[in-house]
Design a protein around this motif. Structure first.
Motif, mmCIF file in Angstrom:
data_model
loop_
_atom_site.group_PDB
_atom_site.id
_atom_site.type_symbol
_atom_site.label_atom_id
_atom_site.label_comp_id
_atom_site.label_asym_id
_atom_site.label_seq_id
_atom_site.Cartn_x
_atom_site.Cartn_y
_atom_site.Cartn_z
ATOM 1 N N ARG A 1 0.833 -1.210 0.000
ATOM 2 C CA ARG A 1 0.000 0.000 0.000
ATOM 3 C C ARG A 1 0.863 1.253 0.000
ATOM 4 O O ARG A 1 0.565 2.239 -0.686
ATOM 5 N N ALA A 2 1.943 1.235 0.799
ATOM 6 C CA ALA A 2 2.831 2.390 0.847
ATOM 7 C C ALA A 2 3.490 2.620 -0.511
ATOM 8 O O ALA A 2 3.643 3.768 -0.955
ATOM 9 N N ALA A 3 3.863 1.530 -1.187
ATOM 10 C CA ALA A 3 4.472 1.666 -2.511
ATOM 11 C C ALA A 3 3.465 2.218 -3.518
ATOM 12 O O ALA A 3 3.805 3.050 -4.367
ATOM 13 N N HIS B 1 -0.416 5.005 -7.474
ATOM 14 C CA HIS B 1 -1.303 3.947 -7.943
ATOM 15 C C HIS B 1 -2.430 3.731 -6.936
ATOM 16 O O HIS B 1 -2.155 3.573 -5.734
ATOM 17 N N PRO B 2 -3.679 3.681 -7.360
ATOM 18 C CA PRO B 2 -4.752 3.374 -6.411
ATOM 19 C C PRO B 2 -4.637 1.921 -5.950
ATOM 20 O O PRO B 2 -4.312 1.034 -6.743
ATOM 21 N N TRP B 3 -4.890 1.700 -4.677
ATOM 22 C CA TRP B 3 -4.802 0.333 -4.143
ATOM 23 C C TRP B 3 -6.092 -0.425 -4.481
ATOM 24 O O TRP B 3 -7.179 -0.004 -4.073
ATOM 25 N N PRO B 4 -6.009 -1.529 -5.235
ATOM 26 C CA PRO B 4 -7.231 -2.283 -5.580
ATOM 27 C C PRO B 4 -7.875 -2.866 -4.321
ATOM 28 O O PRO B 4 -7.193 -3.192 -3.352
ATOM 29 N N ALA B 5 -9.178 -3.016 -4.369
ATOM 30 C CA ALA B 5 -9.915 -3.541 -3.201
ATOM 31 C C ALA B 5 -9.831 -5.062 -3.195
ATOM 32 O O ALA B 5 -10.826 -5.774 -3.406
#
Length: 575
Positions: free
Chosen positions: A117-119, A125-129
């Protein structure tokens, strides 16, 4: 014609069978434990469905900074191996595409997902759910203590006899986690969990032991304080704190509490004893003191404050720097505390860079030197020591080194910073970046410890400090601190509107506060953690001094003002 009977469910009601779910099992190797201070060095992932592998993803990653030696020893990943590897910004889109539409699986998922998530955040980049399955948490729910002593990946790998042995390399550990996942899913069948939806529900359900012990939270008030879990014999098992005791204690008996050790403790506990406190600060301090006094077996931190590590200037004719575990009333400066002996050694090496104190451990006396029985070393020939051992430097001549070391430890960090910075610049100019990083680590160890020690010493030097901070519900929180120790705490209620009414409450807290005598060392009257809690409270927004008996300040040329430079050095390493 309709007849009585049950209603046939649809396929949607059954959920997604686990055999039809595509899992991506991921593992990371990193340079440390925190995404804020560390970086990814390797990603390994395996895609599986129905027990069959569909693909693998593996790559080394350039962390953009040095890999600590202990990480290299643990993982086998060296600086040379990642030199030509891509940065995480180039790797991340490919991994996200590999995992698209799948259920993400990791062992101790918060760690790996925290770095990913930090990367994503750093790269925009949005974090996928992703639906997430944590095999460590799942193991805690389906395996008993009789079956496995803990839920580490290596332990579960042996228990399920995985085809691949975990070895702290990302792809190997991901392959081992795949076999662990399949073993756990087989065990879940006995609990009736055969679909993805049932798996999610199972992972969120409290254990039977948690449900059975819910009555222990009854009668706990919704106020700030400390809660103490005790067994049938009255032994303290666990101590915690909260600004809302009732809400916090009740959370131990819900699905949100997933820690294995805490769940084990709940099974033993027979009562919860609340201790109401006037303020959140008092609750925090009481928690630390109870943990230090009783050393509850289920508390992991703060149990042994007496094990703090310090660096002191010894009281000898020819003083030296020594790593010790206690501060004595010997009128000599101390530096620390340090998180480990290794860090203390790094700070000592930094001091030696600027001050040519002797580094031998022998008890050096004038008589020993006079009779020629003192051992000599090569440091004198290297210009790193004045060689008092063979008479080349007298007690009077050696005193200038002692005085400089004392000045550095008590307030003037400039000689150490200048000496180390000059050496770092020289090594970086010679392209010897790894050696420059070692010197940077030494400088950081010294600056952080010196800044911490100077803050503690400033607070412990005040005979009495009375401060106030705005309360959450109005009014004021009060604290009386004597020689660094919280001696009293109270509140000024919102309805105290006149100066006389406020003063009456302040005087009452001061009058009932504990009497505290000064003690040896920067943290002689209280633990370091307690003093740092007090300092954080004093530095919080809205806090203000009411009374002060003493001088509360840090040295002008102390290490406190140099910590920002150290943070910048780590953000921009010399390589």
């Amino acid at each position: 014609m309709a007849t009585g009977g049950g209603i046939q469910g649809t396929l949607d009601d059954l959920g997604t069978p686990l055999a039809d779910v595509t899992f991506v099992v991921v593992d990371l190797e990193t340079t440390g434990g925190s995404p804020a201070e560390s970086a990814i060095t390797e990603i390994g992932a395996v895609k599986v469905r129905g027990g069959e592998p569909l693909g693998e993803f593996a790559t080394l990653v350039d962390p953009g900074g040095p890999i600590p030696p202990f990480i290299t020893v643990l993982t086998g990943i060296t600086q040379q191996m990642v030199t030509a590897a891509p940065r995480i910004g180039a790797v991340l889109p490919a991994f996200l595409e590999f995992a698209r539409g799948c259920v993400l699986v990791a062992h101790n998922a918060p760690f790996d997902l925290g770095f990913l998530r930090a990367a994503c955040a750093a790269g925009g980049h949005p974090w996928p759910a992703f639906p997430v399955v944590d095999t460590a948490d799942l193991a805690r729910r389906v395996l008993t203590r009789d079956e496995v002593p803990n839920c580490k990946l290596a332990t579960l790998s042996r228990y399920f006899r995985t085809a691949t042995e975990p070895c702290h390399r990302a792809l190997a550990d991901a392959r081992a986690t795949v076999d662990v996942l399949h073993g756990l899913l087989e065990r879940l069948g006995a609990f009736g969990a055969k679909s993805l939806e049932e798996l999610k529900t199972f992972a969120k359900a409290p254990t039977p032991e948690q449900q059975r012990k819910r009555h222990l939270a009854e009668g706990v008030p919704s106020v700030p304080g400390v809660y103490v879990f005790e067994d049938a014999g009255g032994e303290i098992l666990y101590v915690g704190k909260s600004t809302d005791l009732r809400s916090r204690v009740r959370s131990y008996f819900t699905a949100s509490e997933t820690r294995r050790r805490v769940r084990e403790m709940i099974g033993i506990a027979e009562r919860v004893r609340p201790i109401v406190c006037a303020t959140g600060l008092e609750a925090e301090i009481r928690e630390l003191r109870l943990i230090a006094r009783h050393k509850p077996r289920y508390n992991r931190r703060s149990r042994f404050p007496e094990r703090a590590i310090w660096l002191k200037l010894t009281t000898e004719p020819f003083p030296r720097l020594s790593v010790v575990r206690e501060c004595r009333d010997d009128l000599t400066p101390y530096l620390g505390p340090f998180p480990s002996t290794r860090v203390a050694e790094e700070a000592r090496a930094a001091l030696h860079e600027a001050v040519p104190l002797r580094q031998c451990t022998q008890r050096l006396t004038p008589r020993l030197i006079e009779h020629g029985r003192a051992r000599t070393c090569v440091l004198a020939e290297l210009g790193r020591c004045g060689a008092p051992c063979d008479g080349r430097e007298s007690i009077t001549g050696y005193e200038r080194h002692t005085n400089l070391a004392r000045a550095v430890m008590e307030g003037d960090a400039r000689p150490v910073v200048a000496a180390l910075q000059a050496r770092i610049d020289r090594l970086a100019g010679e392209l010897r970046y790894e050696e420059a990083a070692e010197q940077r680590d030494r400088l950081a160890a010294f600056v952080r410890a010196a800044a911490r020690c100077q803050r503690l010493s400033a607070l412990s030097g005040c005979a009495e400090l009375v401060a106030a901070r705005p309360g959450f519900g109005g009014g004021w929180e009060l604290a009386v601190v004597r020689h660094g120790r919280l001696a009293g705490s109270g509140v000024v209620p919102p309805d105290a509107r006149t100066a006389a009414a406020v003063r009456a409450h302040v005087d009452a807290v001061i009058a009932t506060a504990e009497t505290v005598a000064p003690a040896a060392g920067p943290a002689g009257t209280a633990s370091v953690e307690e003093m740092e809690c007090v300092l954080r409270w004093l530095e919080s927004p809205g806090a203000r001094l009411v009374e002060l008996d003493g001088t509360w300040s840090c040295p002008v040329h102390g290490a406190e003002g140099m910590r920002e430079r150290i943070q910048r050095a780590y953000a921009n390493p010399p390589m």
